[in-house]
Design an enzyme around this catalytic site. Sequence first.
Site, PDB file in Angstrom:
ATOM      1  N   TYR A   1       0.986  -1.433   0.053  1.00  0.00           N
ATOM      2  CA  TYR A   1       0.074  -0.125   0.020  1.00  0.00           C
ATOM      3  C   TYR A   1       0.823   1.133   0.029  1.00  0.00           C
ATOM      4  O   TYR A   1       1.551   1.406   0.929  1.00  0.00           O
ATOM      5  CB  TYR A   1      -0.929  -0.192   1.241  1.00  0.00           C
ATOM      6  CG  TYR A   1      -1.926   0.966   1.434  1.00  0.00           C
ATOM      7  CD1 TYR A   1      -2.030   2.039   0.527  1.00  0.00           C
ATOM      8  CD2 TYR A   1      -2.769   1.044   2.333  1.00  0.00           C
ATOM      9  CE1 TYR A   1      -2.996   2.922   0.429  1.00  0.00           C
ATOM     10  CE2 TYR A   1      -4.005   1.936   2.410  1.00  0.00           C
ATOM     11  CZ  TYR A   1      -3.860   2.863   1.523  1.00  0.00           C
ATOM     12  OH  TYR A   1      -5.016   3.873   1.557  1.00  0.00           O
TER      13      TYR A   1
ATOM     14  N   LYS B   1      -0.809  -1.134  -4.437  1.00  0.00           N
ATOM     15  CA  LYS B   1      -1.723  -0.110  -4.584  1.00  0.00           C
ATOM     16  C   LYS B   1      -1.258   1.137  -4.523  1.00  0.00           C
ATOM     17  O   LYS B   1      -0.594   1.648  -3.436  1.00  0.00           O
ATOM     18  CB  LYS B   1      -3.097   0.037  -3.368  1.00  0.00           C
ATOM     19  CG  LYS B   1      -4.244   0.962  -3.682  1.00  0.00           C
ATOM     20  CD  LYS B   1      -4.973   0.953  -2.380  1.00  0.00           C
ATOM     21  CE  LYS B   1      -5.889   2.173  -2.556  1.00  0.00           C
ATOM     22  NZ  LYS B   1      -6.753   2.256  -1.242  1.00  0.00           N
TER      23      LYS B   1
END
Length: 300
Positions: free
Chosen positions: A137, A165
Amino acid sequence: MTTQFTGILAAVATPLTADGSAVDAAGVRRQADHIIGGGIHGLVPGGSTGEFTTLTLDERKRLTELYVQAADGRVPVVAGTGALSTADTVELSVHAQKAGAAAVMVVPPFYDALTFEELKAYFAAVAEATDIPVMYYNIPSATGVHLTPGQLAELARETSVSSYKDTGGDFAWFSAVQQGHSDDITALNGWDTLTFAALASGAKAGVWGTASVVPRLCADLYEAVAVRGDLAAGRELWAKIFPICRFLETHNYACGIKTGLELVGVGAGPTRRPVLPLAPEHRAEFARLLRAAGVEVVDA
């Protein structure tokens, strides 16, 4: 460890009871049915949209279990498991695997920024304890961790990180990873207002909070741009979706998503303090944007 995600994965809210004191199991089912029924390809609980920093470890585990149960094999669930300590991150990740999550999404600890060597050790600990893929992330504004594209690829080669992400908002950086290191790591867009650009440039997937509120529009955009390559149709859809994304990026994101969910009739309860509800004028503005996009609003 080679699982790669395609499509739009919804960053989902954490439904809470009316007083905000507990996770609402019925609300989780309501969210899953709304999102999956709208054509979205996966669920990502326990991230920023899910207010994970306000949840206890037990609540985070329960949330993962509930979303896996609610998805019922229809789409994969990627559980957010990042925490301030390696021990908590490993505990949550091991639990997520046992609960049936397809992968975990791990944010670096977000108070003292880790060095690259510390970051590799942190992710290596998750890799050693689990047998499912890890989604990195990338959110430098919260973690203070700014990797180069090459470092991100190195992290993937040396651990179980297989995708990331990107919630950094730097499209040139995203493109550099996407174009130069796709053999090592799969790029998923996570910055709402860059969704069209990311899909048009070849991104195979995205993690997108807006997809929790207007799943059909988001699924249609993916189908038009990423699957059919119909940029003209994609632009028409993006003209409806972009103002919603822009609105969400200018307010507390989790609160904006929960407001949107109320407006489309699948409320997920309040946000936890210290986040306050949207002011009435902002709520009314959001309702106007949804109507302009052709979305039925049931609670203005």
